[in-house]
Write a protein that holds these residues in place. Sequence first.
Motif, PDB file in Angstrom:
ATOM      1  N   LYS A 155       5.510  -1.264 -10.817  1.00 20.23           N
ATOM      2  CA  LYS A 155       4.989  -0.352  -9.798  1.00 20.23           C
ATOM      3  C   LYS A 155       4.301  -1.118  -8.677  1.00 20.23           C
ATOM      4  O   LYS A 155       4.495  -0.797  -7.489  1.00 20.23           O
ATOM      5  CB  LYS A 155       4.015   0.654 -10.401  1.00 20.23           C
ATOM      6  CG  LYS A 155       3.433   1.630  -9.365  1.00 20.23           C
ATOM      7  CD  LYS A 155       2.657   2.746 -10.014  1.00 20.23           C
ATOM      8  CE  LYS A 155       2.156   3.741  -8.975  1.00 20.23           C
ATOM      9  NZ  LYS A 155       0.893   3.312  -8.350  1.00 20.23           N
ATOM     10  N   LEU A 156       3.500  -2.113  -9.025  1.00 23.13           N
ATOM     11  CA  LEU A 156       2.809  -2.889  -7.996  1.00 23.13           C
ATOM     12  C   LEU A 156       3.792  -3.737  -7.192  1.00 23.13           C
ATOM     13  O   LEU A 156       3.599  -3.950  -5.992  1.00 23.13           O
ATOM     14  CB  LEU A 156       1.737  -3.771  -8.629  1.00 23.13           C
ATOM     15  CG  LEU A 156       0.651  -3.036  -9.418  1.00 23.13           C
ATOM     16  CD1 LEU A 156      -0.409  -4.020  -9.902  1.00 23.13           C
ATOM     17  CD2 LEU A 156       0.004  -1.928  -8.587  1.00 23.13           C
ATOM     18  N   PHE A 157       4.862  -4.182  -7.830  1.00 29.66           N
ATOM     19  CA  PHE A 157       5.865  -4.993  -7.146  1.00 29.66           C
ATOM     20  C   PHE A 157       6.567  -4.186  -6.060  1.00 29.66           C
ATOM     21  O   PHE A 157       6.713  -4.653  -4.927  1.00 29.66           O
ATOM     22  CB  PHE A 157       6.887  -5.515  -8.159  1.00 29.66           C
ATOM     23  CG  PHE A 157       7.901  -6.462  -7.579  1.00 29.66           C
ATOM     24  CD1 PHE A 157       7.594  -7.805  -7.398  1.00 29.66           C
ATOM     25  CD2 PHE A 157       9.165  -6.016  -7.224  1.00 29.66           C
ATOM     26  CE1 PHE A 157       8.526  -8.685  -6.871  1.00 29.66           C
ATOM     27  CE2 PHE A 157      10.101  -6.889  -6.684  1.00 29.66           C
ATOM     28  CZ  PHE A 157       9.790  -8.227  -6.514  1.00 29.66           C
ATOM     29  N   ILE A 158       6.990  -2.969  -6.375  1.00 33.32           N
ATOM     30  CA  ILE A 158       7.728  -2.196  -5.375  1.00 33.32           C
ATOM     31  C   ILE A 158       6.803  -1.600  -4.309  1.00 33.32           C
ATOM     32  O   ILE A 158       7.282  -1.115  -3.278  1.00 33.32           O
ATOM     33  CB  ILE A 158       8.586  -1.086  -6.014  1.00 33.32           C
ATOM     34  CG1 ILE A 158       7.717  -0.049  -6.733  1.00 33.32           C
ATOM     35  CG2 ILE A 158       9.626  -1.683  -6.959  1.00 33.32           C
ATOM     36  CD1 ILE A 158       8.507   1.149  -7.257  1.00 33.32           C
ATOM     37  N   MET A 159       5.479  -1.659  -4.550  1.00 30.11           N
ATOM     38  CA  MET A 159       4.531  -1.224  -3.525  1.00 30.11           C
ATOM     39  C   MET A 159       4.045  -2.379  -2.660  1.00 30.11           C
ATOM     40  O   MET A 159       3.279  -2.149  -1.710  1.00 30.11           O
ATOM     41  CB  MET A 159       3.331  -0.539  -4.188  1.00 30.11           C
ATOM     42  CG  MET A 159       3.624   0.829  -4.763  1.00 30.11           C
ATOM     43  SD  MET A 159       2.156   1.580  -5.527  1.00 30.11           S
ATOM     44  CE  MET A 159       1.045   1.704  -4.111  1.00 30.11           C
ATOM     45  N   ASP A 160       4.466  -3.582  -2.945  1.00 33.28           N
ATOM     46  CA  ASP A 160       4.049  -4.765  -2.184  1.00 33.28           C
ATOM     47  C   ASP A 160       4.854  -4.814  -0.884  1.00 33.28           C
ATOM     48  O   ASP A 160       6.062  -5.059  -0.891  1.00 33.28           O
ATOM     49  CB  ASP A 160       4.293  -6.022  -3.025  1.00 33.28           C
ATOM     50  CG  ASP A 160       3.827  -7.294  -2.331  1.00 33.28           C
ATOM     51  OD1 ASP A 160       3.580  -7.272  -1.113  1.00 33.28           O
ATOM     52  OD2 ASP A 160       3.729  -8.324  -3.023  1.00 33.28           O
ATOM     53  N   GLY A 161       4.187  -4.594   0.229  1.00 37.65           N
ATOM     54  CA  GLY A 161       4.874  -4.521   1.507  1.00 37.65           C
ATOM     55  C   GLY A 161       5.514  -5.813   1.958  1.00 37.65           C
ATOM     56  O   GLY A 161       6.361  -5.803   2.856  1.00 37.65           O
ATOM     57  N   SER A 162       5.145  -6.937   1.357  1.00 37.94           N
ATOM     58  CA  SER A 162       5.814  -8.189   1.687  1.00 37.94           C
ATOM     59  C   SER A 162       7.137  -8.322   0.933  1.00 37.94           C
ATOM     60  O   SER A 162       7.925  -9.239   1.221  1.00 37.94           O
ATOM     61  CB  SER A 162       4.912  -9.383   1.367  1.00 37.94           C
ATOM     62  OG  SER A 162       4.689  -9.500  -0.031  1.00 37.94           O
TER      63      SER A 162
END
Length: 269
Positions: A155-162
């Motif tokens: 979840k945190l990976f796909i929310m990382d804007g970079s």
Amino acid sequence: MPELPEVETTRRGIAPELTGLVATGAVIRNGRLRHPVPADLAELLTGQPLVAVERRAKYLLLRFSTGSLVVHLGMSGSLRIVPTDLPPEKHDHLDIVFGPRALRLRDPRRFGLVLWQPGEAPHPLLASLGIEPLDDAFDGPWLHKASRGRRTPVKLFIMDGSVVVGIGNIYASESLFRAGIDPTTPVGELGPKRCARLVACIRETLADALAAGGSTLRDFVGSNGAPGYFQQQYFVYGRDGEACRHCATPIRKRIMGQRATFYCPRCQR
């Protein structure tokens, strides 16, 4: 906060109405946003045609002949097309004027921004952004390759804007539910099939949200003043303690990256 579907909904509302029109001025009522609105904005824009209205991540780009106006809606902002003579309300901080009509920014919390970028070079705020989830290049093989060796929760990976832009908290939770993936799963453990399924579900979720006009959170509205209705289709977001729509197991809530995460412990593994 307006996320990608809300910003894209706004772009689609503005573009056909204002593209090609010549700006005749700007009215700054309160320029104290996240960054100060350029004090000479009227001088920068007057006499320039609006060449295009584009979106990059959660930023709107109003492209004029000599540069671009970079707009972010912050936590509670909205853009509406209104008659120029419509009296402003308390939180209507800025008008970009096109003759008898104006593009009016409303931002109760003033976390948005309006910046000017001269020429064709991208603004520094856009320089390190990741792939667009609606682009054809965003597919299962891309996600599988990008995630190898990473222990970050998916979840945190796909929310990382970079990495990937525009997938905020709502749409990350909803996409992971549709894909049947536990949000805490280390992204590097996803195989090719699960990566492909997650990409498909992200694109499907965003498409459904766009079709519904986005989600109405706080006071978000589209460019015509209409609210979005995607929140009526949520499977998990904001439904902690309620029965899963698929298996009737109570939806759970946990905090990840200082954000609330909603999931079904039975449907998502």
